[in-house]
Design a protein around this motif. Structure first.
Motif, PDB file in Angstrom:
ATOM      1  N   SER A 128       0.815  -1.225   0.000  1.00 22.95           N
ATOM      2  CA  SER A 128       0.000   0.000   0.000  1.00 22.95           C
ATOM      3  C   SER A 128       0.846   1.272   0.000  1.00 22.95           C
ATOM      4  N   ARG A 129       2.155   1.097   0.213  1.00 23.75           N
ATOM      5  CA  ARG A 129       3.087   2.237   0.261  1.00 23.75           C
ATOM      6  C   ARG A 129       2.641   3.291   1.273  1.00 23.75           C
ATOM      7  N   GLU A 130       2.178   2.792   2.420  1.00 23.53           N
ATOM      8  CA  GLU A 130       1.710   3.690   3.482  1.00 23.53           C
ATOM      9  C   GLU A 130       2.853   4.467   4.121  1.00 23.53           C
ATOM     10  N   SER A 131       4.057   3.928   4.045  1.00 24.12           N
ATOM     11  CA  SER A 131       5.186   4.568   4.720  1.00 24.12           C
ATOM     12  C   SER A 131       6.439   4.502   3.856  1.00 24.12           C
ATOM     13  N   VAL A 132       7.104   5.638   3.710  1.00 27.26           N
ATOM     14  CA  VAL A 132       8.363   5.666   2.953  1.00 27.26           C
ATOM     15  C   VAL A 132       9.465   4.939   3.726  1.00 27.26           C
ATOM     16  N   LYS A 133       9.201   4.686   4.997  1.00 24.85           N
ATOM     17  CA  LYS A 133      10.170   4.033   5.869  1.00 24.85           C
ATOM     18  C   LYS A 133      10.581   2.657   5.353  1.00 24.85           C
ATOM     19  N   TYR A 134       9.684   2.013   4.606  1.00 20.99           N
ATOM     20  CA  TYR A 134       9.950   0.642   4.154  1.00 20.99           C
ATOM     21  C   TYR A 134      10.132   0.547   2.643  1.00 20.99           C
ATOM     22  N   GLN A 135      10.491   1.646   2.028  1.00 18.27           N
ATOM     23  CA  GLN A 135      10.691   1.637   0.574  1.00 18.27           C
ATOM     24  C   GLN A 135      11.865   0.768   0.149  1.00 18.27           C
ATOM     25  N   HIS A 136      12.791   0.522   1.082  1.00 12.04           N
ATOM     26  CA  HIS A 136      13.959  -0.294   0.746  1.00 12.04           C
ATOM     27  C   HIS A 136      13.631  -1.785   0.745  1.00 12.04           C
ATOM     28  N   LEU A 137      12.407  -2.139   1.193  1.00 11.42           N
ATOM     29  CA  LEU A 137      12.003  -3.545   1.247  1.00 11.42           C
ATOM     30  C   LEU A 137      11.033  -3.876   0.129  1.00 11.42           C
ATOM     31  N   THR A 138      11.004  -5.154  -0.236  1.00 12.18           N
ATOM     32  CA  THR A 138       9.996  -5.644  -1.182  1.00 12.18           C
ATOM     33  C   THR A 138       9.214  -6.759  -0.514  1.00 12.18           C
ATOM     34  N   LYS A 139       7.992  -6.968  -0.988  1.00 12.44           N
ATOM     35  CA  LYS A 139       7.164  -8.035  -0.407  1.00 12.44           C
ATOM     36  C   LYS A 139       7.793  -9.398  -0.658  1.00 12.44           C
ATOM     37  N   ALA A 162       9.561  -6.041  10.715  1.00 13.05           N
ATOM     38  CA  ALA A 162       8.151  -6.279  11.024  1.00 13.05           C
ATOM     39  C   ALA A 162       7.844  -5.989  12.497  1.00 13.05           C
ATOM     40  N   PHE A 163       8.839  -6.156  13.363  1.00 14.79           N
ATOM     41  CA  PHE A 163       8.621  -5.982  14.797  1.00 14.79           C
ATOM     42  C   PHE A 163       8.642  -4.519  15.231  1.00 14.79           C
ATOM     43  N   VAL A 164       8.975  -3.618  14.313  1.00 16.49           N
ATOM     44  CA  VAL A 164       8.973  -2.186  14.653  1.00 16.49           C
ATOM     45  C   VAL A 164       8.016  -1.410  13.751  1.00 16.49           C
ATOM     46  N   ILE A 165       7.157  -2.134  13.047  1.00 20.14           N
ATOM     47  CA  ILE A 165       6.240  -1.482  12.113  1.00 20.14           C
ATOM     48  C   ILE A 165       5.227  -0.608  12.847  1.00 20.14           C
ATOM     49  N   LEU A 166       4.969  -0.923  14.123  1.00 14.94           N
ATOM     50  CA  LEU A 166       3.981  -0.158  14.901  1.00 14.94           C
ATOM     51  C   LEU A 166       4.673   0.741  15.921  1.00 14.94           C
ATOM     52  N   SER A 167       5.848   1.270  15.564  1.00 11.10           N
ATOM     53  CA  SER A 167       6.687   1.951  16.558  1.00 11.10           C
ATOM     54  C   SER A 167       6.539   3.467  16.583  1.00 11.10           C
ATOM     55  N   GLY A 168       5.438   4.008  16.084  1.00  9.49           N
ATOM     56  CA  GLY A 168       5.234   5.455  16.145  1.00  9.49           C
ATOM     57  C   GLY A 168       4.650   5.887  17.476  1.00  9.49           C
ATOM     58  N   ASN A 169       4.820   7.172  17.813  1.00  8.97           N
ATOM     59  CA  ASN A 169       4.197   7.750  19.004  1.00  8.97           C
ATOM     60  C   ASN A 169       4.543   6.962  20.269  1.00  8.97           C
ATOM     61  N   LEU A 170       5.854   6.830  20.518  1.00  6.19           N
ATOM     62  CA  LEU A 170       6.339   5.882  21.526  1.00  6.19           C
ATOM     63  C   LEU A 170       6.256   6.381  22.961  1.00  6.19           C
ATOM     64  N   LYS A 171       5.063   6.427  23.510  1.00  9.70           N
ATOM     65  CA  LYS A 171       4.938   6.601  24.950  1.00  9.70           C
ATOM     66  C   LYS A 171       5.396   5.310  25.621  1.00  9.70           C
ATOM     67  N   HIS A 172       5.601   5.374  26.925  1.00  8.33           N
ATOM     68  CA  HIS A 172       6.155   4.210  27.623  1.00  8.33           C
ATOM     69  C   HIS A 172       5.329   2.946  27.393  1.00  8.33           C
ATOM     70  N   ASN A 173       4.011   3.051  27.539  1.00  9.91           N
ATOM     71  CA  ASN A 173       3.171   1.864  27.377  1.00  9.91           C
ATOM     72  C   ASN A 173       3.255   1.287  25.976  1.00  9.91           C
ATOM     73  N   LYS A 174       3.468   2.146  24.976  1.00  8.23           N
ATOM     74  CA  LYS A 174       3.614   1.672  23.596  1.00  8.23           C
ATOM     75  C   LYS A 174       4.919   0.897  23.434  1.00  8.23           C
ATOM     76  N   ILE A 175       5.977   1.384  24.075  1.00  4.49           N
ATOM     77  CA  ILE A 175       7.259   0.673  24.031  1.00  4.49           C
ATOM     78  C   ILE A 175       7.116  -0.689  24.708  1.00  4.49           C
ATOM     79  N   VAL A 176       6.418  -0.712  25.834  1.00  2.00           N
ATOM     80  CA  VAL A 176       6.168  -1.976  26.545  1.00  2.00           C
ATOM     81  C   VAL A 176       5.439  -2.953  25.632  1.00  2.00           C
TER      82      VAL A 176
END
Length: 360
Positions: A128-139, A162-176
């Protein structure tokens, strides 16, 4: 492979260097402010007077905007370090596990399940090209690694992104929550970290009983301030001065180092399971640094590593400094039958701890 090679201690030094750059930037601001506030004397050199007047006039006209710009730059930079290094260390940790655990099926089941689910989310993000962060990867790359885990489980690779794909807005609970994908209890790890406990001003046994939003309010407030800046809703009467930013920098440094050290400890714990073996018969501990124990069919030498598991569940790794058999020192010995030996390490070790040596 040693722990430092696995977890890449250079990344921790890189974090410290970058956070110190922000400190130096704020120090530079203070120096400029001091010069701008200098009272010009008639005895001052004419050239100096001209330069100071130019700075003063600019400072007077740009003063409020300058403070706001400096505040924005500092908050965004501090949050950027938090997000950057949390991601780096999560990926390093997963690569560490891949180095330690020979076969994918022996990887923690929760990590394997999350690897599959999060890899699918990563593929959708790439498509979906939702994020330029992963432009270096291919499916195709992501699918290939997933497939490799199944068809060739002894030469697998993890889709660490894949384990950091949801890593935005990192409040403490989100990091946990991110660390839960690794099956790592971050709150527990941070609660045992002495350096962070000292920064918070509580003993390690008190931290677990305090509401986490209170304990880590500086991290959460940093994220909130970054969000306000991103949405243009920061308040002029709530911006922090350079001196007001220092406690945030200090806390962020201790907090991130504690995260790194928690993952280091988790790697040691995994080593104790996959590449070390438990010492089954401990004879005694002398002077908090000499361990006497029984070994059988084993070669041991000075420089080998010993893993120590404390009663509280913390894991350390120490190098063997000396070896003795029948009160005689050895650099290296091989025993073919049950034998009692003594090894020394940097203190402190206790007789209520569990000890592990490398598998042979």
């Amino acid at each position: 492979m040693t722990l430092i090679e696995i977890m890449n201690a250079e990344s921790l030094e890189s974090f410290k260097k970058e956070i110190n750059q922000i400190r130096e930037y704020l120090k530079h601001i203070e120096y400029v402010n001091n010069v701008a506030g200098y009272t010009i004397l008639e005895t001052d050199n004419k050239q100096i007077q001209t330069l100071l007047n130019t700075l003063k006039n600019h400072y007077k006209a740009f003063g409020t905007e300058k403070k706001l710009f400096e505040y924005k730059a500092s908050i965004i930079s501090l949050y950027g370090l938090l997000e950057k290094y949390v991601e780096i260390w999560i990926k390093e940790y997963l690569n560490s596990l891949s180095s330690l655990i020979v076969e994918y099926s022996n990887m923690d089941e929760k990590i394997r399940d999350n690897h599959f689910e999060l890899s699918l989310k990563l593929i959708n993000t790439i498509i979906s090209r939702e994020s330029v962060k992963y432009q270096h990867l291919t499916k195709e790359e992501v699918l290939k690694k997933l497939n490799q885990c199944i068809v060739s489980p002894t030469s697998y690779q993890i889709n660490t992104e894949a384990f950091v794909i949801l890593s935005g807005n990192l409040k403490h609970n989100k990091i946990v929550d991110l660390f839960k994908y690794l099956n790592v209890d971050l709150n527990s790890g941070l609660a045992k970290n002495e350096s962070l406990s000292n920064e918070i001003g509580l003993k390690t046994n008190e931290i677990s009983r305090v509401e986490k939003d209170i304990l880590y309010n500086k991290i959460n407030d940093l994220v909130e301030r970054r969000n306000q800046i991103a949405h243009g809703s920061e308040k002029l009467d709530d911006i922090l001065s350079t001196s007001g930013l220092e406690p945030y920098i200090q806390f962020l440094e201790k907090y991130c180092q504690a995260i790194f050290e928690t993952l280091v400890e988790e790697v040691i714990k995994q080593e104790s399971i996959h590449t070390f073996q438990k010492i089954k018969k401990v004879i005694n501990v002398f002077g908090n640094k000499v361990l006497a124990f029984e070994i059988d069919n084993y070669n041991i030498k000075v420089g080998d590593m010993l893993i120590i598991e404390t009663r509280e569940g913390k894991f350390y790794k120490k190098s063997i400094l000396t070896i003795q058999l029948n009160n005689e020192p050895y650099e290296e010995i091989t025993v073919l039958e049950k034998t009692n030996i003594a090894v020394s390490v940097e203190h402190k070790i206790k007789d209520n701890q569990t000890f592990y040596i490398e598998k042979r």
